[in-house]
Design an enzyme around this catalytic site. Structure first.
Site: not given
Ligand code: NAD
Length: 366
Positions: A151, A196, A229, A253, A257
């Site tokens: 970001y 990851k 994942d 992020d 959610d």
């Protein structure tokens, strides 16, 4: 350092109030009402210095984070934000988008440590898409690195290609790992680190640094590694197994959610974004919800729980934070809910109900 003052009659704090856009000002108004009551109930005076941020600031000044807002935050103990954004500003250039104001406040105040507690409440199990037996005992703290990663990396765009750079430094990973380690020690002593590492070089650096810091400084804290994942799946199949989930900016992020649905609604989850001197920005995790803005339907609980986090983490007012949380839980148990949770109450009715319970708990305690 706290800018609070203590007199014989009251503790006084200053908070920068940033209502923002969409449902932001609606849920901010709830926070304002609750904070106004703190003085009468607990002799705790909180002065709100209200300033613009996001789309409202773009409209008024052309800048999503005006200097006056930065100055107000600098002289405050904490900042309380509603939400920013909305379709009106979606085609603005990057630096005049509401979300840019949010990224800028995080980087200006070095708010590297984002905490998102996810705790399920038995009364609300029915509103989660998961089966109740999966939800029992869920109490996890998402610790998300907030000022690095993709970001904040270099970005460029040509007509048919674009790039966003993901960069992390050892020291950025070390400080968030220490924050997670300290939290794990106050909880069940377990960290699950999400990355990851099978594909990304930044993730391999994260793995190396996190395991080193924990081994050297937190030998009593256990570490589990999960690929992002797989973590997305495990959050749904065994959510109660997690204690502290530590992750980089973008994965946190997305996963937070997803995790919000364990509780039943986006409108229930608070957050704190902290720097190393205890200054924090407190806000619900949801956005400006343009689809329901202006209808009096916004769920204010995430905002009110953010107020409780602010009382606890930046103002050191643990008793007041607990009193507010218990007033909220009582409302849940009594079915005082907004339409996102199958209820029929308005934002204002919920705020009034929380205030009533808060007043009566203070009177009982007094
Ligand atoms: P959103 O969180 O605003 O809304 C997602 C869904 O959740 C919507 O159906 C909405 O009605 C519902 N919802 C959200 N908050 C609610 C509440 N308090 N009570 C009841 N229902 C609620 O996400 P979005 O629609 O993807 O984004 C809308 C805007 O918000 C965008 O401009 C986005 O950039 C911005 N945004 C801002 C923040 C922030 O200010 N921190 C965070 C996320 C998104």
């Amino acid at each position: 350092m706290n800018k609070s003052t203590t007199s014989r009659s009251a503790k006084t704090f200053r908070v920068a109030g940033l209502p923002g856009d969409g449902v932001g000002p609606e849920v901010y108004q709830s926070a304002r009402q609750v904070l106004a009551l703190m003085d009468a109930c607990f002799n705790l005076s909180i002065e709100l210095d209200e300033q613009l941020i996001g789309g409202a600031a773009v409209d008024a000044t052309g800048n999503p984070l005006p200097q006056a807002t930065i100055d107000a935050c600098k002289s405050a103990d904490a900042a309380l934000l509603g939400a920013v954004g909305g379709p009106k500003w979606d085609t603005n250039p990057a630096e005049q988008r509401p979300e840019f104001g949010l990224l800028k406040i995080r980087s200006t105040f070095n708010l590297f440590c984002n905490l998102r507690p996810i705790v399920t409440h038995p009364t609300l199990h029915a509103f989660s898409p998961l089966r109740p037996e999966r939800l029992a005992g869920v109490d996890l703290m998402m610790v998300r690195e907030l000022t690095g990663g993709i970001y904040f990396g270099k970005k460029w765009r040509e007509a048919d290609q674009a790039e966003d750079v993901c960069r992390y430094t050892r020291s950025e990973i070390e400080r968030i790992t220490r924050a997670a380690g300290d939290l794990a020690r106050q909880r069940k002593g377990r960290i699950t680190m999400v990355d990851k590492a099978n594909v990304l070089e930044t993730s391999r650096l994260w793995r190396e640094v996190v395991s080193q810091v924990l081994e050297d400084e937190f030998p009593d804290v256990s570490l589990e590694n999960l690929l992002v994942d797989s973590a997305a799946m495990h959050l749904l199949t065994r959510p109660a197994d997690f204690d502290v989930m530590l992750t980089e900016n973008m994965f946190g992020d997305i996963l937070s959610d997803e995790a919000s649905m364990l509780c039943g609604s986006m409108g229930l989850l608070p957050s704190a974004s902290l720097n190393e001197s205890r200054f924090g920005l407190y806000e619900p995790i949801h956005g400006s919800a343009p689809d329901i803005a202006g209808q009096g339907k916004a769920n204010p609980y995430a905002m009110l729980l953010s107020v409780a986090m602010m009382l606890r983490h930046s103002l050191d007012c643990t008793n007041e934070a607990e009193a507010l949380e218990h007033s909220i839980y009582r409302c849940w148990d009594e079915g005082i809910l907004t339409p996102d949770l199958g209820g029929a109450c308005s934002t204002t009715q919920i705020t009034d109900a929380v205030c009533e319970r808060l007043s009566s708990s203070a009177n009982t305690a007094g």
